[in-house]
Design an enzyme around this catalytic site. Structure first.
Site, mmCIF file in Angstrom:
data_model
loop_
_atom_site.group_PDB
_atom_site.id
_atom_site.type_symbol
_atom_site.label_atom_id
_atom_site.label_comp_id
_atom_site.label_asym_id
_atom_site.label_seq_id
_atom_site.Cartn_x
_atom_site.Cartn_y
_atom_site.Cartn_z
ATOM 1 N N ALA A 49 18.008 -4.845 72.956
ATOM 2 C CA ALA A 49 18.831 -3.644 73.047
ATOM 3 C C ALA A 49 18.314 -2.534 72.130
ATOM 4 O O ALA A 49 17.366 -2.721 71.356
ATOM 5 C CB ALA A 49 20.281 -3.996 72.713
ATOM 6 N N HIS A 50 18.983 -1.384 72.215
ATOM 7 C CA HIS A 50 18.527 -0.211 71.463
ATOM 8 C C HIS A 50 18.590 -0.443 69.952
ATOM 9 O O HIS A 50 19.449 -1.143 69.443
ATOM 10 C CB HIS A 50 19.306 1.042 71.860
ATOM 11 C CG HIS A 50 20.785 0.974 71.633
ATOM 12 N ND1 HIS A 50 21.634 1.974 72.023
ATOM 13 C CD2 HIS A 50 21.583 0.042 71.056
ATOM 14 C CE1 HIS A 50 22.871 1.659 71.692
ATOM 15 N NE2 HIS A 50 22.860 0.492 71.108
ATOM 16 N N ASN A 51 17.602 0.139 69.285
ATOM 17 C CA ASN A 51 17.495 0.150 67.818
ATOM 18 C C ASN A 51 17.109 -1.189 67.198
ATOM 19 O O ASN A 51 17.049 -1.308 65.977
ATOM 20 C CB ASN A 51 18.808 0.619 67.157
ATOM 21 C CG ASN A 51 19.352 1.873 67.774
ATOM 22 O OD1 ASN A 51 18.592 2.775 68.129
ATOM 23 N ND2 ASN A 51 20.658 1.945 67.947
#
Length: 351
Positions: free
Chosen positions: A239-241
């Site tokens: 997922a993001h980050n």
């Protein structure tokens, strides 16, 4: 594709001790019990030693301690499995890309494609992208605006890189992988989800491998980052980050929630899940199907859930788990009763 290489050349490449005919032709690799004339094999685990007696291989990669167990030609190395890994590339039948651009490819005027790169049929490369020397991009792949692919990268057919994805040198990405898709970011306004623009990108280090149908989402603000030498199996969701440290490996179907940080030299077995916003330190091994709900600060092996058992036993165990709160309350009552009796006995003896 066929290749022939001398046994002596393999010995020199590996720095191995050669026992046998240095001019013997080696034409392939095979498992110990299946190898035939012309093929080299290896003994990595003791349970396969029984196959040495009847081995038909042209030569075998062995530890020096196993040399007396085999009378045929051999290459003696400290780690036969690692040696097998190194020489396997000589016999890899994967087609090599031919430098040049297929006439059906669509490339933006300001994209930079090195003449030594191989661009397959129906590839799309958007504005500002940069493709280095020795890169192979398979048919029907999409390279978004401002993407960068480092020297020697290999992208299978149907790989998708959204805009602002930066890839290091010698990276391998398998079919169906999507890098830079929008992260799952929303703010709740009185029960209504408001989308958050995902304005970061994705950065991959050198020597990374990304498996079939794996997704790595772009960051919300800063980039999602994958370190050098990371190996990702098929159908992984990052997922993001998320940040993944150097030389960490993940098996199929791992799912990592947003903003989680994973250290260096970690191993995540199949089906592991991690919640968001936690940190995993270096040197952690997480066994299959484990659900990680909090940070891990000490290296070592971690598990959750119950291991497989016969169905009838599992049903009994599941039934007991449903009663565990009641059992705990009963145990507490018994402990208090025992404590009361013990205290009474002590008072009697003191009197």
């Amino acid at each position: 594709m066929s290749i022939t290489i001398k046994l002596g050349q393999l010995a020199e490449f590996l720095g191995a001790t050669l026992r046998g005919d240095k001019d013997k032709d080696i034409t392939g690799l095979a498992a110990l019990q299946e190898a035939g004339p012309g093929q080299i094999s290896f003994l990595a685990k003791s349970q396969y030693r029984k196959f040495l007696v009847d081995a038909q291989a042209a030569a075998v990669l062995l530890k020096p301690a196993d040399a007396d167990s085999y009378t045929g030609d051999a290459l003696l190395v400290p780690d036969p499995y690692l040696a097998y890994a190194r020489i396997s590339h000589f016999f890899d039948p994967k087609p090599k890309g031919v430098a040049g651009v297929h006439p059906t490819a669509v490339i933006a005027d300001d994209a930079q494609v090195d003449p030594a790169a191989s661009i397959g049929a129906f590839v799309v490369i958007e504005s500002g992208a940069r493709i280095a020397a020795g890169v192979t991009i398979g048919a029907h792949s999409f390279i978004g605006a401002r993407c960068e692919i480092g020297e020697g990268g290999w992208l299978a057919p149907r790989v998708t890189l959204y805009h602002d994805v930066r890839i290091g040198k010698h990276v391998v990405i398998q079919s169906g992988a999507v890098l830079g898709g929008e992260g799952f970011g929303f703010a709740n306004e009185k029960g209504v989800w408001q989308k958050i623009a995902q304005i970061g990108g994705v950065t991959l280090g050198d020597d990374v491998e990304v498996g079939v149908n794996t997704a790595i989402d772009r960051g919300a603000l800063a980039d999602t980052r994958i370190g050098n030498g990371v190996k990702l199996d098929n159908q992984i969701q990052i997922a993001h980050n998320v940040q993944v440290g150097d030389h960490t490996a993940m098996a199929a179907c791992v799912g990592i929630s947003g903003s989680t940080k994973i250290g260096k030299h970690c191993m995540l077995a199949g089906g592991v899940g991690l919640v968001g916003h936690i940190d995993i330190c270096d040197g952690v091994y997480i066994t299959g199907m484990t659900m990680v709900t909090h940070s891990i600060t000490e290296p070592g092996s971690y598990s959750s859930g119950t291991a497989m058992q016969p169905a009838a036993e599992w049903r009994k165990s599941a039934a007991r788990l449903r009663k565990i709160d009641d059992m705990a309350r009963r145990l507490q009552k018994l402990e208090k009763a025992v404590e009361t009796v013990t205290c009474a006995d002590n008072r009697s003896s003191d009197g």
